[in-house]
Design an enzyme around this catalytic site. Structure first.
Site, PDB file in Angstrom:
ATOM      1  N   ASP A   8      13.288 -12.429   9.216  1.00  0.00           N
ATOM      2  CA  ASP A   8      12.839 -13.602   8.475  1.00  0.00           C
ATOM      3  C   ASP A   8      11.961 -14.435   9.390  1.00  0.00           C
ATOM      4  O   ASP A   8      12.336 -14.706  10.540  1.00  0.00           O
ATOM      5  CB  ASP A   8      14.032 -14.441   8.002  1.00  0.00           C
ATOM      6  CG  ASP A   8      14.886 -13.727   6.964  1.00  0.00           C
ATOM      7  OD1 ASP A   8      14.511 -12.615   6.552  1.00  0.00           O
ATOM      8  OD2 ASP A   8      15.928 -14.286   6.562  1.00  0.00           O
ATOM      9  N   ASP A 130      18.281 -12.657  -6.717  1.00  0.00           N
ATOM     10  CA  ASP A 130      19.183 -13.384  -5.826  1.00  0.00           C
ATOM     11  C   ASP A 130      19.952 -14.407  -6.645  1.00  0.00           C
ATOM     12  O   ASP A 130      19.385 -15.100  -7.493  1.00  0.00           O
ATOM     13  CB  ASP A 130      18.386 -14.071  -4.727  1.00  0.00           C
ATOM     14  CG  ASP A 130      17.584 -13.068  -3.902  1.00  0.00           C
ATOM     15  OD1 ASP A 130      18.052 -11.918  -3.772  1.00  0.00           O
ATOM     16  OD2 ASP A 130      16.505 -13.433  -3.424  1.00  0.00           O
TER      17      ASP A 130
END
Length: 258
Positions: A8, A130
């Protein structure tokens, strides 16, 4: 089951968050290429690269890092974060992404996401599903919605999606184990286990099998073996690697045995 480490990116650095909260950011390495090369050196072939700056900005930001990782390693990269326009998508693929993940776009601009799916095909376009409490969350998990997770996945499978990344946000970065019951439920209710079972037909009347990629909370090798036994196609690992809960040599052994 594919092993897919995550990198990330915020401001060019390799970071991890907890439950998607940007205030919890922890920098693990200022050189993402160094991290990617360490994965590659242990036999890992795949990478999940997330542009967290892009997710907040609603457009691609860290494509230069994507380009560097794609050109200097042999990792097959799926890229997500901030992909909102045709131009964003073009930049991602031209920068070396093998696949892209669309989450918010699939909620907020369904027609654009379906156009991408039609243009590039289901092997290139991953649905990001998600959720918190089985409700879809978007915009870098900063916004909730009323969309139910399993009907959301089922509907897109009927439109031709094959790959789905599902993160249980409550588990992400917490090192408390994976949401195995949730993934079992998805595989049973949205599609058959990843064994070639016919689960849905899309608009072209082609048979599709859900390829579910589990993400969030994976802490031990036992979690990986459990997800594999459920029928998940892939597993995304982040903090467990960076916090040395799972050693890269253990993943290398798993991959060799597989």
């Amino acid at each position: 089951m594919r092993i897919i480490p995550a990198i990330d990116i915020i401001e060019g650095k390799c970071v991890r968050l907890s439950k998607g909260d940007y205030s919890t950011q922890k920098v693990y390495n200022e050189n993402p290429l160094e991290v990617a090369k360490s994965f590659e050196a242990h036999g890992i072939r795949y990478l999940h690269l997330v542009d967290l700056d892009g997710a907040k900005s609603n457009h691609i930001v860290n494509y230069k890092i994507l380009e560097e990782l794609a050109s200097k390693t042999s990792l097959q990269i799926d890229f997500g974060g901030g992909l909102k326009s045709d131009e964003d998508l073009k930049i991602a693929f031209e920068s070396g992404a093998q696949q892209i993940t669309g989450g918010s776009i699939a909620v907020k601009n369904r027609s654009t996401f379906l156009t991408w799916l039609e243009q590039y095909g289901p092997d290139k376009i991953i649905l990001g599903a998600d959720a918190m409490n089985e409700k879809i969350a978007v915009s870098g998990w900063q916004e909730g919605s009323d969309l139910e997770l399993i009907p959301f996945i089922r509907e897109y499978l009927q439109q031709g999606v094959t790959y789905v990344i599902c993160t249980d946000i409550s588990k992400d970065g917490m090192l408390q184990g994976s949401s195995t019951e949730l993934y079992k439920k998805i595989l049973e209710e949205a599609g058959g286990k990843n064994t070639g079972v016919e689960v849905v037909k899309n608009s072209r009347e082609e048979n599709r099998t859900l390829k579910l990629i589990a993400s969030g909370g994976i802490t031990t090798m036992d979690d990986i073996h459990t997800l594999n036994s459920l029928g998940c196609e892939g597993a995304i690992l982040g903090k467990a690697i960076y916090e040395n809960r799972i050693a890269l040599r253990e993943l290398e052994t798993y991959i060799l045995n597989a």
